[in-house]
Design a protein around this motif. Sequence first.
Motif, PDB file in Angstrom:
ATOM      1  N   VAL A  79     -13.188 -73.000 -48.695  1.00  0.00           N
ATOM      2  CA  VAL A  79     -14.565 -72.859 -48.252  1.00  0.00           C
ATOM      3  C   VAL A  79     -14.540 -72.377 -46.805  1.00  0.00           C
ATOM      4  O   VAL A  79     -13.979 -73.051 -45.942  1.00  0.00           O
ATOM      5  N   PRO A  80     -15.107 -71.213 -46.526  1.00  0.00           N
ATOM      6  CA  PRO A  80     -15.115 -70.700 -45.152  1.00  0.00           C
ATOM      7  C   PRO A  80     -15.854 -71.649 -44.208  1.00  0.00           C
ATOM      8  O   PRO A  80     -16.877 -72.229 -44.577  1.00  0.00           O
ATOM      9  N   GLU A  81     -15.331 -71.802 -43.001  1.00  0.00           N
ATOM     10  CA  GLU A  81     -15.933 -72.714 -42.028  1.00  0.00           C
ATOM     11  C   GLU A  81     -17.402 -72.404 -41.773  1.00  0.00           C
ATOM     12  O   GLU A  81     -18.208 -73.316 -41.625  1.00  0.00           O
ATOM     13  N   GLU A  82     -17.746 -71.128 -41.721  1.00  0.00           N
ATOM     14  CA  GLU A  82     -19.142 -70.778 -41.448  1.00  0.00           C
ATOM     15  C   GLU A  82     -20.069 -71.247 -42.562  1.00  0.00           C
ATOM     16  O   GLU A  82     -21.247 -71.494 -42.330  1.00  0.00           O
ATOM     17  N   LYS A  83     -19.546 -71.401 -43.771  1.00  0.00           N
ATOM     18  CA  LYS A  83     -20.347 -71.916 -44.884  1.00  0.00           C
ATOM     19  C   LYS A  83     -20.440 -73.440 -44.838  1.00  0.00           C
ATOM     20  O   LYS A  83     -21.460 -74.019 -45.199  1.00  0.00           O
ATOM     21  N   ILE A  84     -19.367 -74.081 -44.407  1.00  0.00           N
ATOM     22  CA  ILE A  84     -19.337 -75.547 -44.350  1.00  0.00           C
ATOM     23  C   ILE A  84     -20.443 -76.082 -43.450  1.00  0.00           C
ATOM     24  O   ILE A  84     -21.140 -77.035 -43.805  1.00  0.00           O
ATOM     25  N   VAL A  85     -20.618 -75.480 -42.295  1.00  0.00           N
ATOM     26  CA  VAL A  85     -21.610 -75.991 -41.340  1.00  0.00           C
ATOM     27  C   VAL A  85     -23.042 -75.820 -41.835  1.00  0.00           C
ATOM     28  O   VAL A  85     -23.948 -76.478 -41.333  1.00  0.00           O
ATOM     29  N   GLU A  86     -23.249 -74.962 -42.828  1.00  0.00           N
ATOM     30  CA  GLU A  86     -24.581 -74.754 -43.387  1.00  0.00           C
ATOM     31  C   GLU A  86     -24.961 -75.836 -44.393  1.00  0.00           C
ATOM     32  O   GLU A  86     -26.125 -75.983 -44.739  1.00  0.00           O
ATOM     33  N   VAL A  87     -23.993 -76.594 -44.880  1.00  0.00           N
ATOM     34  CA  VAL A  87     -24.240 -77.595 -45.915  1.00  0.00           C
ATOM     35  C   VAL A  87     -24.736 -78.891 -45.287  1.00  0.00           C
ATOM     36  O   VAL A  87     -24.046 -79.498 -44.465  1.00  0.00           O
ATOM     37  N   THR A  88     -25.947 -79.293 -45.667  1.00  0.00           N
ATOM     38  CA  THR A  88     -26.496 -80.543 -45.133  1.00  0.00           C
ATOM     39  C   THR A  88     -26.918 -81.517 -46.227  1.00  0.00           C
ATOM     40  O   THR A  88     -27.224 -82.667 -45.934  1.00  0.00           O
ATOM     41  N   THR A  89     -26.918 -81.087 -47.496  1.00  0.00           N
ATOM     42  CA  THR A  89     -27.300 -81.964 -48.600  1.00  0.00           C
ATOM     43  C   THR A  89     -26.281 -81.858 -49.734  1.00  0.00           C
ATOM     44  O   THR A  89     -25.503 -80.905 -49.789  1.00  0.00           O
ATOM     45  N   LEU A  90     -26.316 -82.825 -50.621  1.00  0.00           N
ATOM     46  CA  LEU A  90     -25.449 -82.775 -51.793  1.00  0.00           C
ATOM     47  C   LEU A  90     -25.769 -81.538 -52.631  1.00  0.00           C
ATOM     48  O   LEU A  90     -24.863 -80.854 -53.106  1.00  0.00           O
ATOM     49  N   SER A  91     -27.045 -81.232 -52.788  1.00  0.00           N
ATOM     50  CA  SER A  91     -27.435 -80.047 -53.561  1.00  0.00           C
ATOM     51  C   SER A  91     -26.822 -78.780 -52.979  1.00  0.00           C
ATOM     52  O   SER A  91     -26.352 -77.906 -53.716  1.00  0.00           O
ATOM     53  N   GLU A  92     -26.805 -78.672 -51.653  1.00  0.00           N
ATOM     54  CA  GLU A  92     -26.207 -77.498 -51.013  1.00  0.00           C
ATOM     55  C   GLU A  92     -24.696 -77.477 -51.207  1.00  0.00           C
ATOM     56  O   GLU A  92     -24.107 -76.408 -51.376  1.00  0.00           O
ATOM     57  N   ALA A  93     -24.057 -78.638 -51.193  1.00  0.00           N
ATOM     58  CA  ALA A  93     -22.613 -78.707 -51.427  1.00  0.00           C
ATOM     59  C   ALA A  93     -22.280 -78.228 -52.836  1.00  0.00           C
ATOM     60  O   ALA A  93     -21.325 -77.475 -53.040  1.00  0.00           O
ATOM     61  N   ILE A  94     -23.085 -78.638 -53.801  1.00  0.00           N
ATOM     62  CA  ILE A  94     -22.879 -78.211 -55.189  1.00  0.00           C
ATOM     63  C   ILE A  94     -23.055 -76.694 -55.295  1.00  0.00           C
ATOM     64  O   ILE A  94     -22.249 -76.012 -55.929  1.00  0.00           O
ATOM     65  N   LEU A 129     -22.596 -74.505 -52.954  1.00  0.00           N
ATOM     66  CA  LEU A 129     -21.461 -73.885 -52.276  1.00  0.00           C
ATOM     67  C   LEU A 129     -20.246 -73.821 -53.203  1.00  0.00           C
ATOM     68  O   LEU A 129     -19.555 -72.801 -53.269  1.00  0.00           O
ATOM     69  N   VAL A 130     -19.992 -74.897 -53.946  1.00  0.00           N
ATOM     70  CA  VAL A 130     -18.872 -74.904 -54.896  1.00  0.00           C
ATOM     71  C   VAL A 130     -19.112 -73.855 -55.987  1.00  0.00           C
ATOM     72  O   VAL A 130     -18.212 -73.092 -56.333  1.00  0.00           O
ATOM     73  N   ARG A 131     -20.326 -73.795 -56.501  1.00  0.00           N
ATOM     74  CA  ARG A 131     -20.641 -72.793 -57.529  1.00  0.00           C
ATOM     75  C   ARG A 131     -20.398 -71.376 -56.994  1.00  0.00           C
ATOM     76  O   ARG A 131     -19.839 -70.537 -57.698  1.00  0.00           O
ATOM     77  N   GLN A 132     -20.825 -71.115 -55.759  1.00  0.00           N
ATOM     78  CA  GLN A 132     -20.620 -69.789 -55.161  1.00  0.00           C
ATOM     79  C   GLN A 132     -19.138 -69.487 -55.023  1.00  0.00           C
ATOM     80  O   GLN A 132     -18.689 -68.386 -55.343  1.00  0.00           O
TER      81      GLN A 132
END
Length: 95
Positions: free
Chosen positions: A57-72, A74-77
């Motif tokens: 997971v690219p670092e720039e994407k990690i910092v954008e994740v603030t909820t469980l829904s967003e984490a899910i 991100l994994v799908r992407q």
Amino acid sequence: MDEIEATVTGIVAEVAELSEEELWRRRDEHLFEDIGLDSLLALEIIASIERKYRIEVPEEKIVEVTTLSEAISLVRQALGSRVGDTIAARGDGSR
């Protein structure tokens, strides 16, 4: 809940020391402000997800994740990108 939702929820719930059911109900709440995670716990979660799915997971994407829904999402992407890369490498468009 599908497999990705269940797995990511399980990983986050274990680190956050919450039940999976409670975390799923709170999936759109802020992981840091509302649920109480900190940056070290977030890194532990990301590392576990990367190991489980063999993704980076690219670092720039990690910092954008603030909820469980967003984490899910991100994994799908990340998984979708990996499948797309495999198809492109084959050059035939088949799966």
